[in-house]
Design a protein around this motif. Structure first.
Motif, short mmCIF file in Angstrom:
data_model
loop_
_atom_site.label_atom_id
_atom_site.label_comp_id
_atom_site.label_asym_id
_atom_site.label_seq_id
_atom_site.Cartn_x
_atom_site.Cartn_y
_atom_site.Cartn_z
N TYR A 1 3.89 5.82 -5.06
CA TYR A 1 2.57 6.81 -4.92
C TYR A 1 2.64 7.83 -5.88
O TYR A 1 1.88 8.75 -5.79
CB TYR A 1 2.86 7.60 -3.70
CG TYR A 1 2.67 6.57 -2.39
CD1 TYR A 1 3.78 5.64 -2.23
CD2 TYR A 1 1.57 6.29 -1.62
CE1 TYR A 1 3.57 4.68 -1.13
CE2 TYR A 1 1.36 5.36 -0.66
CZ TYR A 1 2.57 4.76 -0.48
OH TYR A 1 2.35 3.53 0.58
N ASP B 1 3.06 -0.05 6.80
CA ASP B 1 3.26 -0.51 5.45
C ASP B 1 2.68 -0.40 4.27
O ASP B 1 1.38 -0.05 4.20
CB ASP B 1 3.91 -1.91 5.68
CG ASP B 1 2.68 -2.86 6.06
OD1 ASP B 1 1.59 -2.76 5.36
OD2 ASP B 1 2.58 -3.43 7.04
N HIS B 2 3.27 -0.38 3.10
CA HIS B 2 2.35 -0.31 1.88
C HIS B 2 0.91 -1.09 1.80
O HIS B 2 -0.04 -0.79 1.39
CB HIS B 2 3.05 -0.27 0.67
CG HIS B 2 4.58 0.54 0.56
ND1 HIS B 2 4.55 1.78 0.90
CD2 HIS B 2 5.85 0.00 0.91
CE1 HIS B 2 5.60 2.31 0.74
NE2 HIS B 2 6.38 1.00 0.87
N GLN B 3 1.03 -2.22 2.28
CA GLN B 3 0.06 -3.35 2.14
C GLN B 3 -1.28 -2.63 3.01
O GLN B 3 -2.10 -2.85 2.63
CB GLN B 3 0.48 -4.57 2.52
CG GLN B 3 1.42 -5.39 1.37
CD GLN B 3 2.82 -4.90 1.20
OE1 GLN B 3 3.15 -4.35 2.31
NE2 GLN B 3 3.27 -4.74 0.23
N VAL C 1 6.24 6.20 4.97
CA VAL C 1 5.32 5.31 5.57
C VAL C 1 5.92 4.46 6.54
O VAL C 1 5.21 4.26 7.78
CB VAL C 1 4.88 4.15 4.38
CG1 VAL C 1 4.19 3.00 4.77
CG2 VAL C 1 4.52 4.87 3.09
N PRO D 1 1.50 9.71 1.15
CA PRO D 1 1.08 8.77 2.26
C PRO D 1 0.41 9.32 3.22
O PRO D 1 -0.51 8.86 3.65
CB PRO D 1 2.52 8.18 2.39
CG PRO D 1 3.10 8.44 1.15
CD PRO D 1 2.91 9.59 0.45
N ILE E 1 0.80 0.90 -5.22
CA ILE E 1 1.14 1.13 -3.86
C ILE E 1 1.61 -0.18 -3.14
O ILE E 1 2.40 -0.60 -2.33
CB ILE E 1 0.16 1.78 -3.14
CG1 ILE E 1 0.17 3.26 -3.58
CG2 ILE E 1 0.36 1.71 -1.50
CD1 ILE E 1 -1.00 4.07 -3.07
N ASP F 1 9.50 7.73 -0.10
CA ASP F 1 7.95 7.39 0.27
C ASP F 1 7.99 6.08 1.17
O ASP F 1 7.18 6.01 2.18
CB ASP F 1 7.04 7.00 -0.95
CG ASP F 1 6.77 8.28 -1.60
OD1 ASP F 1 6.82 9.44 -0.96
OD2 ASP F 1 6.39 8.28 -2.75
N ASP F 2 8.90 5.44 0.90
CA ASP F 2 8.88 4.08 1.92
C ASP F 2 9.41 4.58 3.38
O ASP F 2 8.80 4.13 4.36
CB ASP F 2 10.19 3.07 1.39
CG ASP F 2 10.14 1.72 2.12
OD1 ASP F 2 8.98 0.94 2.06
OD2 ASP F 2 11.14 1.54 2.54
N GLY G 1 4.96 -0.15 -3.81
CA GLY G 1 5.45 1.06 -2.86
C GLY G 1 5.48 2.56 -3.60
O GLY G 1 6.31 3.37 -3.19
#
Ligand SMILES: [Zn+2]
Length: 154
Positions: free
Chosen positions: A131, A49-51, A43, A142, A125, A39-40, A129
């Protein structure tokens, strides 16, 4: 990728019936570390980014709060409903604190798509990170988040 003992313990807590009835992994047989790494990469491929994803989830949840459990219109083209259910949940990653059981439903009227997420999803998330696993009722792709919540690269 090799999974640490600590990560293995987190994955145990994600099984059904430990923190939530359905758990966080669905039918996903992969190791947690592989779920996170894949998932990283997804993204990052979108240049996000997750943020930033979590930030947008918070923004739309907050915009929907004034509907007090009913769908309300939110500019430019959403209907959002925020339901608070009694109770709180801990994060399976084991950090301190608990998260209210809040469900946010965002309908994007421009592309007629809808997504539901919880406060715990936002935290997982933002901080991890994560999901959720494939097939989990609260798995968030994502790509779906990006298209439904109109997340753009700044
Ligand atoms: Zn956490």
């Amino acid at each position: 990728m090799k999974q640490t003992v600590q990560m293995k313990q987190v994955q145990e807590k994600m099984k059904p019936g430990i923190i939530t009835r359905d758990g966080f992994l669905g039918t996903d047989a992969r190791n947690l570390i592989d779920i996170l790494v894949e998932d990283d990469a997804l993204v990052k491929r979108m240049n996000l980014d997750h943020q930033s994803i979590a930030q947008r989830m918070i923004e739309l949840r907050d915009a929907g709060l004034r509907g007090l459990g009913n769908f309300i219109s939110v500019e430019p083209h959403y209907e959002i409903r925020v339901d608070s259910v009694r109770g709180k949940l801990p994060c399976p990653f084991g950090d301190p604190g608990v998260f209210p059981k809040t469900n946010t439903v965002v309908r994007n009227l421009e592309n007629n798509r809808e997504i539901t997420y919880t406060d715990l999803n936002i935290h997982m998330i933002m901080a991890h990170g994560f999901y959720e696993g494939r097939g989990s009722p609260f798995r968030l792709e994502p790509d779906d988040l990006v298209h439904i919540l109109d997340i753009t690269v700044d």
